[in-house]
Scaffold this active site. Structure first.
Site, PDB file in Angstrom:
ATOM      1  N   ASP A  84       0.868  -1.188   0.026  1.00 38.86           N
ATOM      2  CA  ASP A  84      -0.081   0.091   0.161  1.00 38.86           C
ATOM      3  C   ASP A  84       1.031   1.655  -0.034  1.00 38.86           C
ATOM      4  O   ASP A  84       1.232   1.459   0.387  1.00 38.86           O
ATOM      5  CB  ASP A  84      -0.658   0.094   1.372  1.00 38.86           C
ATOM      6  CG  ASP A  84      -1.983   0.639   0.995  1.00 38.86           C
ATOM      7  OD1 ASP A  84      -2.441   1.352   0.514  1.00 38.86           O
ATOM      8  OD2 ASP A  84      -2.843   1.649   2.526  1.00 38.86           O
ATOM      9  N   ASP A 106       3.009   5.050  -5.540  1.00 40.15           N
ATOM     10  CA  ASP A 106       1.777   6.070  -4.942  1.00 40.15           C
ATOM     11  C   ASP A 106       3.015   7.467  -5.577  1.00 40.15           C
ATOM     12  O   ASP A 106       3.945   7.939  -5.344  1.00 40.15           O
ATOM     13  CB  ASP A 106       1.801   6.188  -3.500  1.00 40.15           C
ATOM     14  CG  ASP A 106       1.583   7.757  -3.504  1.00 40.15           C
ATOM     15  OD1 ASP A 106       1.252   8.169  -4.598  1.00 40.15           O
ATOM     16  OD2 ASP A 106       0.999   7.906  -2.003  1.00 40.15           O
ATOM     17  N   GLY A 180      -7.307   8.631   7.847  1.00 41.58           N
ATOM     18  CA  GLY A 180      -7.600   8.160   8.937  1.00 41.58           C
ATOM     19  C   GLY A 180      -9.360   9.131   8.795  1.00 41.58           C
ATOM     20  O   GLY A 180     -10.192   9.381   8.411  1.00 41.58           O
ATOM     21  N   HIS A 207      -9.572   4.939  -1.431  1.00 42.14           N
ATOM     22  CA  HIS A 207      -9.461   5.049  -0.829  1.00 42.14           C
ATOM     23  C   HIS A 207      -9.466   5.741   0.738  1.00 42.14           C
ATOM     24  O   HIS A 207     -10.729   6.284   0.133  1.00 42.14           O
ATOM     25  CB  HIS A 207      -7.967   6.105  -0.270  1.00 42.14           C
ATOM     26  CG  HIS A 207      -6.827   4.872  -1.122  1.00 42.14           C
ATOM     27  ND1 HIS A 207      -5.339   4.519  -0.810  1.00 42.14           N
ATOM     28  CD2 HIS A 207      -6.132   4.287  -3.112  1.00 42.14           C
ATOM     29  CE1 HIS A 207      -4.655   3.585  -1.448  1.00 42.14           C
ATOM     30  NE2 HIS A 207      -5.183   3.411  -2.752  1.00 42.14           N
ATOM     31  N   GLY A 208      -9.184   5.181   2.064  1.00 36.50           N
ATOM     32  CA  GLY A 208      -9.803   6.285   3.147  1.00 36.50           C
ATOM     33  C   GLY A 208     -11.116   6.004   3.734  1.00 36.50           C
ATOM     34  O   GLY A 208     -12.645   6.873   3.431  1.00 36.50           O
ATOM     35  N   THR A 232      -8.135   2.267   9.448  1.00 41.02           N
ATOM     36  CA  THR A 232      -8.169   3.286  10.632  1.00 41.02           C
ATOM     37  C   THR A 232      -9.396   2.863  11.504  1.00 41.02           C
ATOM     38  O   THR A 232      -9.249   2.117  12.784  1.00 41.02           O
ATOM     39  CB  THR A 232      -8.638   4.500  10.563  1.00 41.02           C
ATOM     40  OG1 THR A 232      -7.361   5.128   9.827  1.00 41.02           O
ATOM     41  CG2 THR A 232      -8.511   5.689  11.345  1.00 41.02           C
TER      42      THR A 232
HETATM   43  P1  13P Z   1      -8.841   4.496   5.945  1.00 37.91           P
HETATM   44  O1  13P Z   1      -6.990   4.488   7.221  1.00 37.91           O
HETATM   45  O2  13P Z   1      -9.394   5.752   6.263  1.00 37.91           O
HETATM   46  O3  13P Z   1      -8.822   3.459   6.547  1.00 37.91           O
HETATM   47  O4  13P Z   1      -7.565   4.311   4.863  1.00 37.91           O
HETATM   48  C1  13P Z   1      -6.951   3.730   4.285  1.00 37.91           C
HETATM   49  C2  13P Z   1      -6.640   3.707   3.039  1.00 37.91           C
HETATM   50  O5  13P Z   1      -6.838   3.884   1.985  1.00 37.91           O
HETATM   51  C3  13P Z   1      -4.990   3.048   2.761  1.00 37.91           C
HETATM   52  O6  13P Z   1      -4.432   3.239   1.809  1.00 37.91           O
END
Ligand code: 13P
Length: 283
Positions: A84, A106, A180, A207-208, A232
């Site tokens: 990742d 990335d 996060g 992502h996220g 997260t």
């Molecule tokens: P979160 O930590 O917000 O769940 O995102 C994870 C992520 O996108 C890892 O690349």
């Protein structure tokens, strides 16, 4: 079985669901995630950041850990081991040389030209070794592995150019998501997501995933998202249960008891996400 992410993501794209990427941090998390995904018959991508790989000892240790668990636990679902946010060609090469079946390069902190150049370099190396590659266009916001970034929305022309020039397997266009905790409501541009999906015929990645409401997740899946990353939310759930256990059991010092107090928390989040993303054959 350890495989690259191509077939699982193409299936998700054709049948309109999303494969979960759960990030791992240690033996226990990996075990809980594999067990629950196997139970629900969902393919899974195990995401490992550079920082998490270093924490666990290195890429080879992570590879051996995952391979060992797949055998010992009789895991029969497709599992991809994915770097990742690889920040350099060297980092992606190292993961690939140590058995990772998928990598993300990335290049989002570079200019588009440089992002294309580095992504192409990784794609060439990876494809010769049957490894899939993810790239990022624009900027996902928040804090990823200690690196802070502001949101920068991807633009359609940049996505088309990067995909055409690199032959990357799947793309994470930054469309308002954040690593996060979100400050306020997430503003995910699903309209642009659809435009990108229609223009570049490869699976898209969100992502996220933590903190995005169910409706936006469902809308994203119907707008081309085939892989959603969660990190997260697992950390928060695990942390809450461990703290409570330690608080309630002040006399316990057996690490196996303490660490496994987080098992149900992890397994619950994994189950919820698989249900929401539609990746279980039992759904
Ligand atoms: P979160 O930590 O917000 O769940 O995102 C994870 C992520 O996108 C890892 O690349």
């Amino acid at each position: 079985m350890l495989v690259n992410a191509k077939e699982m993501l193409n299936r998700a794209k054709n049948s309109i669901y999303a494969v979960p990427q759960f990030n791992i941090n240690n033996l226990e998390w990996t075990k809980y995630i594999l067990e629950r995904c196997n139970e629900l018959d969902s393919p899974v991508i195990l995401g490992v950041s550079e920082g998490a790989a270093k924490y666990m000892g290195g890429f080879k240790t992570v590879y051996n850990l995952v391979e060992g668990l797949i055998i010992d636990l009789n895991i029969t679902i497709p599992v991809a081991l994915h770097l990742d946010h690889g920040r350099s060609f060297e980092s992606c090469k190292k993961a690939i040389d140590n058995g990772f079946t998928s990598v993300m390069i990335d290049g989002s902190s570079y200019s588009l030209e440089e992002n294309i150049k580095i992504t192409k370099e990784v794609v060439l190396y990876a494809h010769e070794r049957n490894v899939t590659v993810e790239a990022e266009v624009g900027h996902i916001g928040g804090n990823e592995d200690g690196i802070e970034a502001d949101i920068a929305y991807a633009n359609l022309e940049d996505c088309i150019e990067l995909v055409l020039k690199t032959g990357v397997d799947f793309l994470a266009p930054a469309l308002g998501s954040v690593h996060g905790i979100y400050k306020g409501e997430p503003k995910i541009d699903t309209v642009k997501m659809k435009e990108i999906r229609d223009a570049i015929d490869i699976p898209l990645v969100l992502h996220g995933g933590t903190g995005i409401g169910d409706e936006i997740i469902k809308n994203s899946i119907s707008s081309g998202i085939c892989k959603i990353n969660i990190n997260t939310e697992l950390q928060i759930a695990w942390n809450k249960n461990i703290r409570k256990y330690v608080e309630d059991n002040k006399d316990v010092y057996d690490p196996r008891k303490i660490i496994s107090a987080g098992e149900q928390a992890i397994k619950e989040v994994v189950k919820e996400k698989i249900k929401l993303f539609g990746s279980s054959s039992e759904a």
